[in-house]
Design an enzyme around this catalytic site. Structure first.
Site, mmCIF file in Angstrom:
data_model
loop_
_atom_site.group_PDB
_atom_site.id
_atom_site.type_symbol
_atom_site.label_atom_id
_atom_site.label_comp_id
_atom_site.label_asym_id
_atom_site.label_seq_id
_atom_site.Cartn_x
_atom_site.Cartn_y
_atom_site.Cartn_z
ATOM 1 N N LYS A 180 0.835 -1.207 0.000
ATOM 2 C CA LYS A 180 0.000 0.000 0.000
ATOM 3 C C LYS A 180 0.874 1.264 0.000
ATOM 4 O O LYS A 180 2.098 1.177 -0.008
ATOM 5 C CB LYS A 180 -0.965 -0.027 1.191
ATOM 6 C CG LYS A 180 -1.854 -1.283 1.243
ATOM 7 C CD LYS A 180 -2.867 -1.368 0.103
ATOM 8 C CE LYS A 180 -3.489 -2.739 -0.059
ATOM 9 N NZ LYS A 180 -4.480 -3.126 0.935
HETATM 10 C C1 LIG Z 1 -5.530 -4.235 1.211
HETATM 11 C C2 LIG Z 1 -6.983 -3.955 1.218
HETATM 12 C C3 LIG Z 1 -7.804 -4.249 2.322
HETATM 13 C C4 LIG Z 1 -7.328 -5.039 3.503
HETATM 14 O O1 LIG Z 1 -6.200 -4.542 4.103
HETATM 15 P P1 LIG Z 1 -5.197 -5.538 4.893
HETATM 16 O O2 LIG Z 1 -4.309 -4.586 5.603
HETATM 17 O O3 LIG Z 1 -4.510 -6.357 3.863
HETATM 18 O O4 LIG Z 1 -6.034 -6.360 5.816
HETATM 19 C C5 LIG Z 1 -9.119 -3.854 2.282
HETATM 20 N N1 LIG Z 1 -9.632 -3.233 1.210
HETATM 21 C C6 LIG Z 1 -8.901 -2.971 0.116
HETATM 22 C C7 LIG Z 1 -9.525 -2.249 -1.028
HETATM 23 C C8 LIG Z 1 -7.555 -3.335 0.081
HETATM 24 O O5 LIG Z 1 -6.833 -3.099 -1.018
#
Ligand SMILES: *Cc1c(COP(=O)(O)O)cnc(C)c1O
Length: 374
Positions: A180
């Site tokens: 991210k």
């Molecule tokens: C990555 C992601 C999540 C979940 O996040 P994690 O930290 O991996 O649990 C939820 N929604 C979207 C759109 C994502 O890309």
């Protein structure tokens, strides 16, 4: 393998984590408060609770709004499954509203056609890093008394008409997974506009423990006392993780710049190619691009995917429409429900995008796409 997304860790990031390890607080300490304060500043001053993941952030958000059986959540199928599944865990019914064909963002008109008196939340997703159209979604939410929720896992650091991601919806969830925009290893955060929701979010993420004597229902226990009035879980993010997150937040502007440069380079080169469509940008949006969602037309996506993978280029497909997952298909959701999302899924190919990519590597990806289509 040239990865589609990966973290960028600097010597400062390492030093920030090492300082916590050498200190007194591995968790529930000052780094947590500092990271939450910095995130709050980024989100226009709203209260923030950090969590152990983005999925946990969504779970906390749905707990804070009091989601339960009989409630409905209107959301997009063009997302990671957790956007919906964290709500399903509370027994709510998920109503999938279709997307706009080019951006991959939830279509406000489809949301307006999907809300009912039972709609408790509308959860939009800032797909690929551009904020959804919250200006259009807000009156729809207000018309049925629903909470407007942003899954901003892709979008931290961006803005819409000068207003920052984190302050665009009633409740916003972030993720700090390594791919991210910033990372804390695993991690996430919830931003709440309403202080009462923020308090419930904080309590749910800390086992439901109430520590404010003013609110105790058991009187006269003593100064050690804390009590549980509603169930919660332990979703606390450690000081180790928060120190990394805070250090990464200092680098977000640089990450944003580099991600933007890479997207501009892809757009310029791929815009010249036949059989592909580059991602459009909503007017007024200043994004931090998390994904580069190229669309490969004429049924050639799989061919391009396989060719790039064979060349060691780590492309991905984001996302399988959520209701195609067997857990939703088993509940009776049928293919054809959201035709635009299904068409988008059939064409989408996420190209490598992260701050560590060089211009040469970007050109190499473009050349491989062109080769694959030749
Ligand atoms: C990555 C992601 C999540 C979940 O996040 P994690 O930290 O991996 O649990 C939820 N929604 C979207 C759109 C994502 O890309």
């Amino acid at each position: 393998m040239l990865s589609y997304g990966r973290q960028s860790i600097s010597a400062e990031d390492v030093a920030a984590v090492a300082a916590v390890l050498a200190g007194d607080w591995l968790t529930t300490g000052p780094a947590v408060d500092q990271f939450e304060a910095a995130l709050s500043q980024l989100a226009g001053g709203l209260p923030v609770v950090t969590t152990t993941s983005g999925t946990a952030a969504l779970h906390v958000a749905y707990a804070a709004i009091g989601l339960g059986p009989g409630d409905e959540v209107v959301t997009t199928p063009m997302t990671f499954v957790a956007t919906a599944s964290a709500a399903s865990l509370f027994g709510a019914k998920i109503v999938f509203a279709d997307i706009e064909p080019d951006s991959g963002l939830i279509d406000p008109a489809a949301v307006a056609a999907s809300v009912t008196g039972r709609t408790k939340a509308i959860t939009a997703v800032d797909y690929a890093g551009q904020p959804a159209d919250y200006e259009a979604l807000r009156p729809v939410a207000q018309s049925v008394g629903a909470v407007l929720l942003a899954d901003a896992a892709h979008a931290i650091g961006g803005s819409d008409r000068g207003r920052p991601v984190g302050g665009l919806a009633d409740v916003t969830a972030f993720s700090f997974f390594p791919t991210k925009n910033i990372t804390s290893g695993e991690g996430g955060a919830v931003v709440c506009r309403d202080p009462a929701l923020a308090r419930r979010a904080r309590e749910f993420h800390n086992i439901g423990l109430v520590r404010d004597p003013e609110r105790f229902r058991l009187a006269d226990q003593g100064p050690w006392h804390q009590e549980v009035q509603a169930f919660g879980l332990n979703y606390r993010l450690s000081d180790i993780a928060c120190a990394l997150g805070l250090s990464q937040l200092n680098r977000l502007a640089a990450f944003k710049r580099r991600r933007g440069q890479i997207v501009a380079r892809y757009n310029a080169a791929l815009g010249e190619l036949p059989s592909v469509a580059t991602p459009p940008l909503r007017p007024g949006v200043d994004p931090v691009w998390h994904l580069y969602p190229l669309r490969v037309l004429e049924g050639r996506r799989r061919q391009v995917y396989e060719r790039l993978r064979a060349d060691g280029i780590g492309v991905q497909v984001n996302y399988l429409p959520v209701y195609w997952h067997p857990v939703y298909a088993d509940q009776g959701y049928r293919r054809g429900l959201c035709p635009q999302a299904e068409a988008f899924y059939a064409q989408e190919l996420s190209l490598p995008l992260h701050p560590g990519l060089s211009d040469d590597q970007v050109d190499q990806v473009v050349e491989a796409v062109a080769e694959a289509l030749r």
